[in-house]
Motif scaffolding. Sequence first.
Motif, PDB file in Angstrom:
ATOM      1  N   GLY A  28       0.826  -1.205   0.000  1.00 38.48           N
ATOM      2  CA  GLY A  28       0.000   0.000   0.000  1.00 38.48           C
ATOM      3  C   GLY A  28       0.860   1.254   0.000  1.00 38.48           C
ATOM      4  O   GLY A  28       1.864   1.322   0.720  1.00 38.48           O
ATOM      5  N   GLY A  47       1.787  -5.703   1.254  1.00 34.43           N
ATOM      6  CA  GLY A  47       0.656  -6.134   0.431  1.00 34.43           C
ATOM      7  C   GLY A  47       1.089  -6.614  -0.949  1.00 34.43           C
ATOM      8  O   GLY A  47       0.355  -7.348  -1.605  1.00 34.43           O
ATOM      9  N   THR A  71       5.999  -6.179   6.189  1.00 36.22           N
ATOM     10  CA  THR A  71       6.456  -5.053   7.013  1.00 36.22           C
ATOM     11  C   THR A  71       5.404  -4.606   8.013  1.00 36.22           C
ATOM     12  O   THR A  71       5.657  -3.704   8.802  1.00 36.22           O
ATOM     13  N   SER A 114       0.512  -2.058  10.355  1.00 35.58           N
ATOM     14  CA  SER A 114      -0.510  -2.720   9.545  1.00 35.58           C
ATOM     15  C   SER A 114      -0.401  -4.225   9.761  1.00 35.58           C
ATOM     16  O   SER A 114       0.568  -4.703  10.387  1.00 35.58           O
TER      17      SER A 114
HETATM   18  O1  1HA Z   1      -0.855  -4.444   5.133  1.00 32.27           O
HETATM   19  C1  1HA Z   1      -1.627  -4.003   4.128  1.00 32.27           C
HETATM   20  C2  1HA Z   1      -3.009  -4.298   4.137  1.00 32.27           C
HETATM   21  C3  1HA Z   1      -3.579  -5.041   5.158  1.00 32.27           C
HETATM   22  C4  1HA Z   1      -4.948  -5.303   5.130  1.00 32.27           C
HETATM   23  C5  1HA Z   1      -5.739  -4.809   4.114  1.00 32.27           C
HETATM   24  C6  1HA Z   1      -5.148  -4.087   3.086  1.00 32.27           C
HETATM   25  C7  1HA Z   1      -3.788  -3.802   3.101  1.00 32.27           C
HETATM   26  C8  1HA Z   1      -3.188  -3.072   2.072  1.00 32.27           C
HETATM   27  C9  1HA Z   1      -1.839  -2.818   2.093  1.00 32.27           C
HETATM   28  C10 1HA Z   1      -1.074  -3.281   3.134  1.00 32.27           C
HETATM   29  C11 1HA Z   1       0.377  -2.981   3.086  1.00 32.27           C
HETATM   30  O2  1HA Z   1       0.971  -3.095   2.037  1.00 32.27           O
HETATM   31  S1  1HA Z   1       1.202  -2.455   4.524  1.00 32.27           S
HETATM   32  C12 1HA Z   1       2.870  -2.472   3.987  1.00 32.27           C
HETATM   33  C13 1HA Z   1       3.215  -1.258   3.138  1.00 32.27           C
HETATM   34  N1  1HA Z   1       4.510  -1.366   2.528  1.00 32.27           N
HETATM   35  C14 1HA Z   1       5.677  -1.202   3.177  1.00 32.27           C
HETATM   36  O3  1HA Z   1       5.719  -1.029   4.373  1.00 32.27           O
HETATM   37  C15 1HA Z   1       6.941  -1.216   2.358  1.00 32.27           C
HETATM   38  C16 1HA Z   1       7.547   0.174   2.368  1.00 32.27           C
HETATM   39  N2  1HA Z   1       8.758   0.220   1.573  1.00 32.27           N
HETATM   40  C17 1HA Z   1       9.930  -0.251   2.028  1.00 32.27           C
HETATM   41  O4  1HA Z   1      10.038  -0.833   3.091  1.00 32.27           O
HETATM   42  C18 1HA Z   1      11.136  -0.004   1.157  1.00 32.27           C
HETATM   43  O5  1HA Z   1      10.792   1.013   0.205  1.00 32.27           O
HETATM   44  C19 1HA Z   1      11.564  -1.249   0.376  1.00 32.27           C
HETATM   45  C20 1HA Z   1      12.133  -2.293   1.355  1.00 32.27           C
HETATM   46  C21 1HA Z   1      10.436  -1.889  -0.445  1.00 32.27           C
HETATM   47  C22 1HA Z   1      12.670  -0.826  -0.623  1.00 32.27           C
HETATM   48  O6  1HA Z   1      13.697  -0.133   0.047  1.00 32.27           O
HETATM   49  P1  1HA Z   1      14.754   0.729  -0.808  1.00 32.27           P
HETATM   50  O7  1HA Z   1      15.302  -0.054  -1.923  1.00 32.27           O
HETATM   51  O8  1HA Z   1      15.694   1.322   0.191  1.00 32.27           O
HETATM   52  O9  1HA Z   1      13.903   1.886  -1.520  1.00 32.27           O
HETATM   53  P2  1HA Z   1      13.297   3.191  -0.876  1.00 32.27           P
HETATM   54  O10 1HA Z   1      14.257   4.332  -0.988  1.00 32.27           O
HETATM   55  O11 1HA Z   1      12.747   2.936   0.460  1.00 32.27           O
HETATM   56  O12 1HA Z   1      12.059   3.436  -1.851  1.00 32.27           O
HETATM   57  C23 1HA Z   1      12.177   4.131  -3.085  1.00 32.27           C
HETATM   58  C24 1HA Z   1      11.052   5.156  -3.144  1.00 32.27           C
HETATM   59  O13 1HA Z   1       9.799   4.460  -3.126  1.00 32.27           O
HETATM   60  C25 1HA Z   1      11.063   6.059  -1.913  1.00 32.27           C
HETATM   61  O14 1HA Z   1      10.535   7.293  -2.333  1.00 32.27           O
HETATM   62  P3  1HA Z   1      11.475   8.590  -2.388  1.00 32.27           P
HETATM   63  O15 1HA Z   1      12.087   8.742  -1.017  1.00 32.27           O
HETATM   64  O16 1HA Z   1      12.511   8.264  -3.437  1.00 32.27           O
HETATM   65  O17 1HA Z   1      10.568   9.698  -2.780  1.00 32.27           O
HETATM   66  C26 1HA Z   1      10.061   5.363  -1.009  1.00 32.27           C
HETATM   67  O18 1HA Z   1       9.463   6.253  -0.083  1.00 32.27           O
HETATM   68  C27 1HA Z   1       9.022   4.894  -2.030  1.00 32.27           C
HETATM   69  N3  1HA Z   1       8.236   3.789  -1.527  1.00 32.27           N
HETATM   70  C28 1HA Z   1       8.615   2.506  -1.409  1.00 32.27           C
HETATM   71  N4  1HA Z   1       7.612   1.772  -0.894  1.00 32.27           N
HETATM   72  C29 1HA Z   1       6.584   2.616  -0.699  1.00 32.27           C
HETATM   73  C30 1HA Z   1       6.974   3.906  -1.097  1.00 32.27           C
HETATM   74  N5  1HA Z   1       6.169   4.961  -1.016  1.00 32.27           N
HETATM   75  C31 1HA Z   1       4.935   4.739  -0.546  1.00 32.27           C
HETATM   76  N6  1HA Z   1       4.486   3.537  -0.140  1.00 32.27           N
HETATM   77  C32 1HA Z   1       5.262   2.452  -0.195  1.00 32.27           C
HETATM   78  N7  1HA Z   1       4.795   1.260   0.177  1.00 32.27           N
END
Ligand code: 1HA
Length: 271
Positions: A72, A119, A141, A147
């Motif tokens: 998400g 997700g 995560t 979440s």
């Molecule tokens: O649990 C649910 C649900 C449960 C029940 C019902 C519906 C649900 C629906 C959804 C979810 C979920 O998905 S909760 C979990 C949400 N996702 C996360 O917690 C993952 C977040 N991201 C990360 O941990 C990292 O980005 C990564 C491990 C995937 C990659 O790390 P890395 O290579 O260091 O990249 P990073 O710099 O962090 O990310 C690149 C860009 O993408 C960043 O943006 P920027 O700073 O360049 O502007 C980062 O903020 C963005 N980005 C990555 N993932 C997300 C994101 N922006 C928004 N949401 C994200 N999920």
Amino acid sequence: WTAVEGQAFTDILYDRTEGIARISINRPHVHNAFRPETLVEVMKALRHARFDPEIGVVILTGVGGKAFCSGGDQRVRGDDGGYKDEEGVHHLNALDLQREIRTCPKPIVAMVAGWAIGGGNVLQLLCDLTIAADNARFGQTGPRVGSFDAGFGAGILARTIGVKKAKEVWFLCRQYDAQQALEMGWINTVVPLERLEEETVAWCRQMLTLSPTALRVLKAAFNADSDGAAGIQELAGNATALFYMTEEGQEGRDAFLEKRAPDFSRFRRRP
Ligand code: 1HA
């Protein structure tokens, strides 16, 4: 690949080649995190593929080679129980897509390069098969970002990799590379990134040579017990459809329409 005409999307790409539909989440700037609109578009494309008789298999993937999907989009996660769409309404419609992946009668193959996190991991998990590139990384995560997916995200992960491992994934929020995921039975195979599409298409083509009915009923069978009565309904619907194709089934219809008593005497009672 050719774009499917008449479908205007902003968050996904939807194209096809010889019996295969491909749905690609196209938000690489956020590692293909989804917002409610993204999921609405994926569901629309998936329904289109489902009803297109030329399509036998669907690929779900992410654009860019760095991420399948990072779950998400936390930037649109609101305070009112979900992820905010452009109108300000909050949704958890990833759950709707999860169900549609399971009830689509055609096999769905996740083609995973890079991150399949949160997700995003649950989506690949619910696909029927997963072909991963060697740069793929998997994990949950939820407990870190506030979440959890206590539905299919927990239950089907436990069925797939075992209860102990599923608890580890959710309780520690570690990441796992493609090789580790393969060893756990979380995914089907790992190939070098440059061979990902070729290998995925080869698996799809192999399924396209097989009986669509057999694949359809088997998919329903794999979901039947974990979907409870709805799963049995899905499985049983296939029996009804096949019965409608028999002379025995058709005799009942014909007798009704001809206003006579049905005559089932010529149909054997099989042992
Ligand atoms: O649990 C649910 C649900 C449960 C029940 C019902 C519906 C649900 C629906 C959804 C979810 C979920 O998905 S909760 C979990 C949400 N996702 C996360 O917690 C993952 C977040 N991201 C990360 O941990 C990292 O980005 C990564 C491990 C995937 C990659 O790390 P890395 O290579 O260091 O990249 P990073 O710099 O962090 O990310 C690149 C860009 O993408 C960043 O943006 P920027 O700073 O360049 O502007 C980062 O903020 C963005 N980005 C990555 N993932 C997300 C994101 N922006 C928004 N949401 C994200 N999920």
